[in-house]
Design an enzyme around this catalytic site. Structure first.
Site, PDB file in Angstrom:
ATOM      1  N   HIS A   7     -23.252  13.353  12.708  1.00  0.00           N
ATOM      2  CA  HIS A   7     -23.598  13.041  13.902  1.00  0.00           C
ATOM      3  C   HIS A   7     -25.553  12.972  13.883  1.00  0.00           C
ATOM      4  O   HIS A   7     -25.955  11.724  13.877  1.00  0.00           O
ATOM      5  CB  HIS A   7     -23.293  14.956  14.832  1.00  0.00           C
ATOM      6  CG  HIS A   7     -22.979  14.940  14.856  1.00  0.00           C
ATOM      7  ND1 HIS A   7     -21.310  15.928  15.277  1.00  0.00           N
ATOM      8  CD2 HIS A   7     -21.402  13.953  16.355  1.00  0.00           C
ATOM      9  CE1 HIS A   7     -20.908  15.458  15.236  1.00  0.00           C
ATOM     10  NE2 HIS A   7     -19.896  14.567  16.369  1.00  0.00           N
ATOM     11  N   LYS A  35     -10.379  20.104  23.238  1.00  0.00           N
ATOM     12  CA  LYS A  35     -11.491  20.992  22.258  1.00  0.00           C
ATOM     13  C   LYS A  35     -11.568  22.107  22.336  1.00  0.00           C
ATOM     14  O   LYS A  35     -11.655  22.708  23.237  1.00  0.00           O
ATOM     15  CB  LYS A  35     -12.227  19.999  22.093  1.00  0.00           C
ATOM     16  CG  LYS A  35     -11.874  18.961  21.118  1.00  0.00           C
ATOM     17  CD  LYS A  35     -13.270  18.085  20.499  1.00  0.00           C
ATOM     18  CE  LYS A  35     -12.578  16.775  19.856  1.00  0.00           C
ATOM     19  NZ  LYS A  35     -14.373  16.410  19.395  1.00  0.00           N
ATOM     20  N   SER A  43     -15.728  17.647  13.007  1.00  0.00           N
ATOM     21  CA  SER A  43     -15.875  18.410  13.153  1.00  0.00           C
ATOM     22  C   SER A  43     -15.281  19.836  13.624  1.00  0.00           C
ATOM     23  O   SER A  43     -14.975  20.821  12.784  1.00  0.00           O
ATOM     24  CB  SER A  43     -16.696  19.326  14.620  1.00  0.00           C
ATOM     25  OG  SER A  43     -17.984  18.595  14.805  1.00  0.00           O
TER      26      SER A  43
END
Length: 161
Positions: A18, A42, A129
């Protein structure tokens, strides 16, 4: 007229991938807004405000980057930010398929908004992630620093336990 782009995501937590996209995008535009959204698919580790704070920590060296929270449609958020450009980072061919679908939907929602894709640098193409959440409790700080900005490691440790 300044060139402003918006990079949206859940960033839970922000990864080096990111950060790589943020740094590279910030060199292409006058202003970059990082939009922290909620992904209903998520389970979040960090609250939206915590994610905003962590991204601010990780991007404090970038004077033209602003971090904001948003909810709802990304194209609406892009308009609210005074932009017509969404930046998306892609790591793999699998990402491209999902991003292509989202881009087509966004075009239907607002045909004046363009999506720009940046390929992740090869050393970050495997970083996600989800992977970070899986290994955080097992990896040492030096190992974690291969996946996340060092400045967020203490926060990640505090959250994981």
């Amino acid at each position: 007229m300044s060139r402003r782009a918006v990079y949206t995501g859940s960033f839970d937590p922000i990864s080096l991938g990111h950060l790589n996209v943020i740094e590279r995008s910030s060199r292409l535009v006058d202003d970059l807004v990082v939009g922290v959204g909620h992904n209903i698919d998520k389970q979040s580790l960090f609250t939206a405000q915590e994610r905003v704070d962590l991204i601010k920590l990780a991007t404090q060296h970038l004077p033209n980057v602003e971090v904001k929270m948003f909810s709802g449609l990304a194209v609406r958020f892009v308009r609210e930010c005074g932009s017509r450009v969404i930046v998306r980072g892609v790591r793999s061919l699998g990402d491209i398929e999902a991003e292509f679908t989202m881009t087509l939907a966004n075009r239907q929602l607002d045909p004046d908004i363009e999506t720009v894709f940046l390929m992740a640098d090869d050393q970050y193409s495997h970083v996600s992630s989800s992977l970070i959440k899986q290994i955080a409790s097992l990896a040492g700080d030096e190992e974690l620093a291969r996946f996340v900005p060092r400045v967020i490691i203490p926060h990640l440790r505090a959250k994981i336990g």
